[in-house]
Design a protein around this motif. Structure first.
Motif, short mmCIF file in Angstrom:
data_model
loop_
_atom_site.label_atom_id
_atom_site.label_comp_id
_atom_site.label_asym_id
_atom_site.label_seq_id
_atom_site.Cartn_x
_atom_site.Cartn_y
_atom_site.Cartn_z
N SER A 3 102.81 15.80 16.47
CA SER A 3 103.20 16.08 17.93
C SER A 3 103.61 17.35 18.21
CB SER A 3 104.28 15.10 18.51
OG SER A 3 105.35 15.39 18.04
N SER A 4 103.23 18.55 17.00
CA SER A 4 103.61 19.75 17.26
C SER A 4 102.74 20.76 17.61
CB SER A 4 104.09 20.38 15.97
OG SER A 4 103.20 20.00 14.65
N CYS A 5 101.43 20.27 17.71
CA CYS A 5 100.35 21.17 17.92
C CYS A 5 99.75 20.51 19.41
CB CYS A 5 99.35 21.40 17.02
SG CYS A 5 100.04 21.97 15.57
N HIS A 6 99.63 19.27 19.63
CA HIS A 6 99.25 18.47 20.79
C HIS A 6 100.13 17.23 20.74
CE1 HIS A 6 97.44 16.14 17.37
NE2 HIS A 6 96.77 17.39 17.23
N ILE A 7 99.70 16.26 21.71
CA ILE A 7 100.77 15.30 21.98
C ILE A 7 100.30 14.26 20.61
CG2 ILE A 7 100.81 15.10 24.38
CD1 ILE A 7 98.93 12.54 24.45
N ALA A 8 100.91 13.26 20.40
CA ALA A 8 100.87 12.48 19.33
C ALA A 8 99.69 11.31 19.66
CB ALA A 8 102.00 11.75 18.73
N TYR A 9 98.44 11.51 19.51
CA TYR A 9 97.44 10.67 20.32
C TYR A 9 97.81 9.38 19.73
CZ TYR A 9 95.06 15.09 20.84
OH TYR A 9 94.95 16.18 21.20
N ALA A 10 97.80 8.53 20.45
CA ALA A 10 97.91 6.99 20.39
C ALA A 10 96.80 6.43 19.32
CB ALA A 10 97.89 6.07 21.66
N PRO A 11 97.37 5.47 18.37
CA PRO A 11 96.70 4.94 17.38
C PRO A 11 95.42 4.32 18.05
CG PRO A 11 98.66 4.17 16.89
CD PRO A 11 98.72 5.16 17.99
N ALA A 12 95.53 3.55 19.31
CA ALA A 12 94.75 2.93 19.84
C ALA A 12 93.39 3.52 20.31
CB ALA A 12 95.23 2.08 21.10
N PHE A 13 93.33 4.96 20.43
CA PHE A 13 92.17 5.70 20.78
C PHE A 13 91.08 5.83 19.78
CE2 PHE A 13 95.44 8.24 23.84
CZ PHE A 13 95.07 7.30 24.66
N LEU A 14 91.35 5.48 18.56
CA LEU A 14 90.46 5.52 17.40
C LEU A 14 90.67 4.61 16.45
CD1 LEU A 14 90.66 9.53 16.84
CD2 LEU A 14 88.75 8.36 17.83
N PRO A 15 89.27 4.10 15.82
CA PRO A 15 89.16 2.79 15.08
C PRO A 15 89.87 3.39 13.57
CG PRO A 15 86.96 3.77 15.25
CD PRO A 15 87.83 4.51 16.23
N TRP A 53 90.72 7.24 11.66
CA TRP A 53 92.01 7.64 11.25
C TRP A 53 91.89 7.96 9.56
CZ3 TRP A 53 94.45 9.53 14.76
CH2 TRP A 53 94.53 9.18 16.20
N ARG A 54 91.31 7.17 9.15
CA ARG A 54 91.03 7.55 7.54
C ARG A 54 90.33 8.77 7.38
NH1 ARG A 54 90.61 1.60 6.99
NH2 ARG A 54 88.19 1.76 7.26
N ARG A 55 89.54 9.10 8.30
CA ARG A 55 88.75 10.49 7.66
C ARG A 55 89.56 11.69 8.08
NH1 ARG A 55 83.62 11.13 11.20
NH2 ARG A 55 83.37 13.08 10.20
N LEU A 56 90.36 11.36 9.30
CA LEU A 56 91.37 12.45 9.82
C LEU A 56 92.29 12.59 8.81
CD1 LEU A 56 91.40 11.42 13.70
CD2 LEU A 56 91.17 14.00 12.88
N MET A 57 93.02 11.63 8.51
CA MET A 57 94.21 11.65 7.50
C MET A 57 93.94 12.18 6.23
SD MET A 57 96.55 11.39 9.54
CE MET A 57 98.01 11.40 8.23
N GLY A 58 92.34 12.07 5.69
CA GLY A 58 91.84 12.42 4.54
C GLY A 58 91.59 13.79 4.19
N ARG A 68 91.96 20.96 6.35
CA ARG A 68 91.00 21.26 7.27
C ARG A 68 91.03 20.59 8.55
NH1 ARG A 68 85.62 20.93 4.98
NH2 ARG A 68 86.61 19.25 3.90
N HIS A 69 91.79 20.52 9.43
CA HIS A 69 92.02 19.79 10.60
C HIS A 69 91.78 20.78 12.02
CE1 HIS A 69 93.86 16.65 13.00
NE2 HIS A 69 94.45 17.71 13.56
N PHE A 70 90.50 20.74 12.42
CA PHE A 70 90.00 21.38 13.63
C PHE A 70 90.56 22.85 13.44
CE2 PHE A 70 90.62 16.88 14.69
CZ PHE A 70 89.57 16.63 15.06
N GLY A 71 90.28 23.36 12.17
CA GLY A 71 90.66 24.76 11.98
C GLY A 71 91.96 25.30 11.64
N GLU A 72 92.65 24.20 11.70
CA GLU A 72 94.29 24.21 11.19
C GLU A 72 94.54 23.68 9.92
OE1 GLU A 72 96.84 25.76 13.09
OE2 GLU A 72 95.51 26.22 14.78
N ASN A 73 95.52 24.12 9.34
CA ASN A 73 95.91 23.36 7.87
C ASN A 73 97.12 22.30 8.31
OD1 ASN A 73 97.01 22.32 5.61
ND2 ASN A 73 97.01 24.19 4.71
N ALA A 74 96.84 21.22 8.55
CA ALA A 74 98.01 20.20 8.95
C ALA A 74 98.37 19.37 7.82
CB ALA A 74 97.53 19.32 10.14
#
Ligand code: HEC
Ligand code: HEC
Length: 175
Positions: A51-63, A67-72, A76-82
Motif C-alpha cells: 500500500s505504499s505506492c497505491h492502495i493494497a488492491y483486494a485479492p478478490a480483484f484477480l485470480p 497473483w502468482r505472476r505478479l508476486m513472482g 520488475r513491477h510496472f517499472g518499479e522494483n518492489a
C-alpha cells in the motif's frame, strides 16, 4: 392431524424464509456486500508492503494465477522494483491466493471471474472485462486526467477505496 401437519409445514416455511431474509443483511455486515463492498481482510505484510505506492488492491480483484505472476516478478513491477524478503513475499502470496477472485470466498471475486477466460492471468485488474464493464460510463479521456493519473488510481474517484468500499455513493470523479 392433517391441520396439525400443515401447521408445522407453514411454520417451517416461515422459518426458512426468515432465516434467508436475515442472513442477507448479516452477510453485508461481514463486509461481503456483493458488487461493491469487499470483505474486510487482514494481513500485516500485505497491508504494509502493498500500500505504499497505491492502495493494497483486494485479492478478490484477480485470480490466483495473476497473483502468482505478479508476486513472482516483483523486481520488475510496472517499472518499479518492489521486491521483498522471500518469507514476506511467500506470506503475502499465500494470503492473496486464499482470497483470490477464483477462491470462492467473495461475491466480488465471483463477479470478476464472470467473463474471464479460465486460463487468463492478467497482471492488471484494470484490464479485465469486469473492470471495463463496471466503468463503461467513464470516458477514456477521464482516466488520463492529471487528477486521476491512471485507472489504477482507484482512490482518485472512490473515496473509500482504502476501506474496500466501491459503492456509487462514494464515487466522485475529480475535475
Ligand atoms: C515501489 C512501488 C510499488 C510497490 C511497493 C507495489 N506496487 Fe503495485 N504497482 C506499482 C506501480 C507503479 C503500478 C502501475 C500503476 C499505474 O499503472 O498507474 C502498480 C500496479 C499494480 C497492479 C496493477 C494495477 C492495475 O492497473 O490493475 C497490481 C495488481 C499491483 N500493483 C499489486 C501490487 C502488490 C500485490 C504489491 C505488494 C506485494 C505491490 N503492488 C507493491 C508500484 C508498486
Ligand atoms: C475516473 C474515476 C474512477 C477510477 C480511477 C476508478 N473508478 Fe471504479 N467506478 C467509477 C465510476 C464512475 C463507477 C460507476 C459508479 C456507479 O455505478 O454509479 C465505478 C464503479 C466501480 C465498481 C462497481 C460499483 C458498483 O456499484 O457496482 C467497482 C467495484 C469499482 N468501480 C472498482 C474500482 C477499482 C478497484 C478501481 C481501481 C483499480 C477503480 N474502480 C477506479 C469511477 C472510477
Amino acid at each position: 392431524m392433517n391441520y396439525f401437519l400443515r401447521g408445522i409445514g407453514v411454520l417451517t416455511t416461515v422459518g426458512v424464509v426468515s432465516v434467508l431474509a436475515f442472513s442477507l443483511p448479516s452477510g453485508e455486515a461481514r463486509g461481503d456486500g456483493g458488487d461493491y463492498v469487499l470483505p474486510r481482510l487482514k494481513n500485516k505484510n500485505w497491508q504494509q508492503e502493498c500500500s505504499s505506492c497505491h492502495i493494497a488492491y483486494a485479492p478478490a480483484f484477480l485470480p490466483r494465477a495473476s497473483w502468482r505472476r505478479l508476486m513472482g516478478d516483483l523486481d520488475r513491477h510496472f517499472g518499479e522494483n518492489a521486491s521483498l524478503d522471500p518469507a514476506i513475499q511467500a506470506d503475502i502470496l499465500k494470503f492473496l491466493e486464499a482470497n483470490a477472485a477464483d477462491s470462492g470466498t467473495s461475491q466480488m471475486g465471483r463477479r470478476v471471474m464472470q467473463g474471464m477466460d479460465a486460463k487468463a492471468a492478467p497482471l492488471r485488474l484494470t484490464e479485465t472485462r469486469w473492470f471495463a464493464h463496471k466503468h463503461d460510463e467513464v470516458r477514456p479521456a477521464t482516466w488520463s486526467r492529471k487528477s486521476v493519473g491512471s485507472a489504477a488510481n482507484c482512490a482518485a474517484c472512490h473515496q473509500k477505496a482504502e476501506q474496500g468500499l466501491f459503492d456509487d455513493d462514494s464515487v466522485r470523479i475529480p475535475k
